[in-house]
Design a protein around this motif. Structure first.
Motif: not given
Length: 734
Positions: A571-580, A499-511
């Motif tokens: 976007x995933x790194x931003x949601x998890x508050x991490x880096x590469x 439930x952390x990421x929605x396939x159909x939510x614009x990525x812009x809204x995350x980052x």
């Protein structure tokens, strides 16, 4: 309190020592004088109860007599000890016919002691008190090992010791009578100013080199090594082949019962050993080299040792008991702890250094050429079991032969591979692969065919590094290139399930993505569009002067794009508050470790790099363009066929994701019928996978191509089978 305790201990020690010396001094002093002086020495020098006479008498005793008698006893005991410790016991190792066994080894397990018999089987053992209570272990190629109590050997001093013959140690490998293809493996011979030596053959020292990369049975044709320095007229060198001890990874038992011995009569020479018997090996092994001496050379070495007084070395070592000591090339005495850590260095005087230099010049010495690189060389003794890893590699080459069509007997390779209603004839498949590799100039290949439960077939062929003669083996790592994309899609679905990421939510809204802010259309791009290649992004902006753009309204058309995957990774790194680096750690935690993946990584460690195949294009080696500084969701995975197939089998078993996520992962997202050549044969595109029709079968797969590497896989979800292929070639035909 502390002072009184130390004071008491000191005087107790002095009293005990004096009592021990009393008997020896009776010949020099009268008993009354001895009693008087023993009483005097037991009191505190500062005690006010002592008379002036006693204080003066004690001073005279200490300064004139005690040291004199201690010196007498010390010299006496030293002489006795030296005479006793230098006792030499001569014996002979014989076979059941009474013949001497040449070059047998005698040693003590886990101790730095070992000797080798001469050509006639005789040997000379110099007694040392430290060996008392231990066990001598005697072995020779083709004979059963014998153990003898050192104490019994010392007391009985046997004229000979019998060894009984044993069978050949190599497991039988049946090989079809085909024409063999010969090639070199091991380490190439290169010029180097460095050296690796055997300073003394008296300890049965062996230099052993690990030969890996054995992917199929090979015939050992010849073994060669380069001698760098030899300060005697001739040298006898024995070559041995050892198994790898599974527990320690060190040289283990001998794999042959043949003495491979060559004599060098030149100071610069390459020695080549050719076994008389066919030696087939189907796993990693060690090649070892031992300096075996003639009686004349042994006498020469003993003479050199006795001609130079090096007692000063023993005196320095005696001051640092409890540490391992050695004299390095710069003539410094080094002390190390049990872990091998350097504790201290002691410099010698110029005079002492000159003595050691003269001794070295007069002593027989053997050195091999080496290159200071890697850690695959060991020095030690197979009889004592003590081996130390060196920070260099010896220059040895092993010439081996293998069947060109690879039809040797192997229990792991069956004549046919069956899965569902399909069947593959292994010989036909391997002929096809061999012909294809030759036509397309493919240097190396790793392939696995599997069903949902196990690997049905694992095939390794060609070279991982042509220039250095390293064949592809089970540890060889390849760049998986775009095979990263479907694996990353699987990774993304973990967070869809959470439930952390929605396939159909614009990525812009995350980052928000400033690289494409000039085109408002990007604000509609979703994860579903990224994974199905419908974002409108180009594959890579570098192909268009570094400009990122959108070719069409996102979600309305297909255009293969790595740029979209990189945006989704941010976007995933931003949601998890991490880096590469953190993304790689999370991938290992959430995907790799639960499934049991060992080498499949987006960011590489040293182990992957050390086993990585070299890249080739049209048969020519090219420069590796991979940089390990970005989590390449679209391109950076490295792996090998066996490890990567573990994840593919998880797909066949719907493992690691919810049922809804697996349904989404393989559902048609974009129909490719009207794409023409751009479809690359796919009928549709799912979330990270191409969908292909092959007759009645529906396959899901992906191809990959980085500069110098090409890979691909497919799975049949209905038949529960699949295959994956890795190569280190830039060109691979459909």
């Amino acid at each position: 309190m502390k002072y009184n305790l130390m004071f008491t201990l000191r005087h107790f020690f002095i009293f005990y020592l004096a009592r021990c010396l009393t008997a020896a001094r009776k010949g020099f002093l009268g008993q009354k004088q001895i009693d008087f002086e023993l009483k005097s020495i037991c009191f505190c020098p500062k005690s006010p109860s002592l008379s002036r006479h006693r204080r003066e008498r004690k001073k005279v005793y200490r300064n004139e007599n005690l040291m004199r008698y201690l010196l007498y006893i010390w010299v006496f005991l030293s002489c006795v000890s030296k005479i006793y410790s230098q006792e030499t016991i001569s014996s002979k190792i014989i076979d059941e016919n009474g013949n001497g066994i040449p070059f047998a080894t005698i040693g003590i397990i886990e101790k730095n002691f070992g000797i080798v018999t001469f050509e006639d089987g005789s040997f000379n053992l110099v007694h040392k008190q430290e060996y008392v209570g231990d066990t001598l272990v005697i072995s020779s190629l083709g004979f059963k090992q014998e153990k003898i109590s050192y104490d019994d050997f010392l007391s009985k001093k046997p004229e000979s010791i019998l060894l009984k013959e044993t069978a050949t140690l190599l497991n039988e490998i049946v090989v079809l009578p085909e024409k063999l293809f010969f090639y070199e493996m091991g380490f190439k011979r290169k010029k180097s100013p460095n050296h690796l030596g055997i300073s003394s053959p008296l300890k049965g020292a062996t230099v052993a080199i690990l030969i890996e990369n054995i992917s199929e049975p090979v015939l050992i044709d010849e073994i060669a090594i380069v001698i760098r320095k030899l300060n005697m007229d001739s040298v006898q060198l024995r070559c041995r082949i050892f198994d790898v001890n599974r527990e320690t990874g060190l040289p283990g038992s001998d794999l042959i019962d043949e003495n491979l011995i060559k004599v060098s009569t030149q100071k610069e020479q390459e020695l080549v050993f050719k076994p008389k018997k066919d030696i087939w090996i189907d796993h990693a092994f060690f090649v070892g080299f031992e300096w075996v001496m003639t009686k004349e050379q042994f006498a020469e070495l003993q003479q050199a040792k006795e001609a130079f007084n090096t007692d000063f070395i023993d005196e320095i070592i005696a001051q640092h008991l409890g540490y391992k000591a050695n004299v390095n090339e710069n003539k410094r005495v080094q002390f190390r702890d049990e872990q091998g850590k350097l504790i201290k260095k002691v410099n010698l005087t110029n005079e002492q250094t000159d003595i050691l230099n003269e001794k070295d010049a007069a002593s027989p010495k053997l050195q091999f050429k080496i290159k200071m690189k890697g850690t695959r060389t060991y020095t030690g003794s197979p009889i004592t079991g003590k081996w130390s890893k060196n920070s260099h590699e010896a220059l040895v080459s092993v010439r081996v032969g293998s069947n060109t069509k690879k039809q040797k007997s192997d229990s792991k390779k069956k004549n046919k591979i069956s899965f569902g209603d399909r069947e593959i004839v292994v010989a036909e498949l391997e002929d096809f692969l061999t012909e294809g590799m030759e036509e397309e100039s493919i240097q190396g290949l790793s392939m696995v065919i599997f069903d949902q439960n196990k690997i049905l077939y694992h095939h390794l062929q060609g070279n991982a590094d042509v220039e250095n003669g390293i064949p592809v083996n089970k540890n060889t790592i390849f760049e998986a290139a775009s095979l990263s994309k479907p694996l990353f899609a699987y990774f993304i679905m973990k967070y869809v399930d959470a439930g952390i990421l929605d396939l159909d939510r614009p990525l812009f809204e995350y980052l928000p993505y400033e690289d494409i802010e000039h085109d408002e259309r990007y604000k509609t791009i979703t994860a579903r569009m990224v994974l199905s290649h419908t974002t409108g992004f180009p594959n890579w902006r570098d192909d268009y002067d570094g400009q990122l753009f959108i070719s069409f309204e996102p979600g309305t058309d297909y255009q293969y794009s790595g740029e979209g995957f990189q945006y989704l990774a941010k976007v995933l790194a931003h949601l998890l508050e991490t880096n590469d680096i953190g993304l790689e750690q999370v991938f290992q935690e959430k995907v790799a470790q639960p499934l049991g993946l060992k080498t499949t990584k987006f960011l590489q460690d040293e182990k992957n790099f050390s086993n990585k195949a070299a890249p080739y294009k049209n048969g020519v080696r090219v420069e590796n363009r991979y940089s390990n500084d970005v989590f390449g969701a679209a391109f950076s995975v490295h792996s090998e066929a066996k490890d990567f197939s573990i994840w593919l089998r998880a797909l066949l078993n719907n493992k690691g994701l919810t049922e809804d996520s697996f349904t989404e992962l393989f559902k048609d997202q974009f129909q490719m019928e009207e794409q023409g050549e751009d479809s690359e044969g796919a009928s549709a595109w799912t979330l990270g996978f191409g969908k292909y029709q092959l007759g009645d079968a529906v396959l899901y797969g992906h191809g990959g191509n980085n500069y110098g590497y090409t890979s691909g896989f497919f799975i049949d979800r209905e038949q529960k089978m699949g295959a994956v292929l890795f190569t280190n070639a830039d060109q691979v035909s459909d």
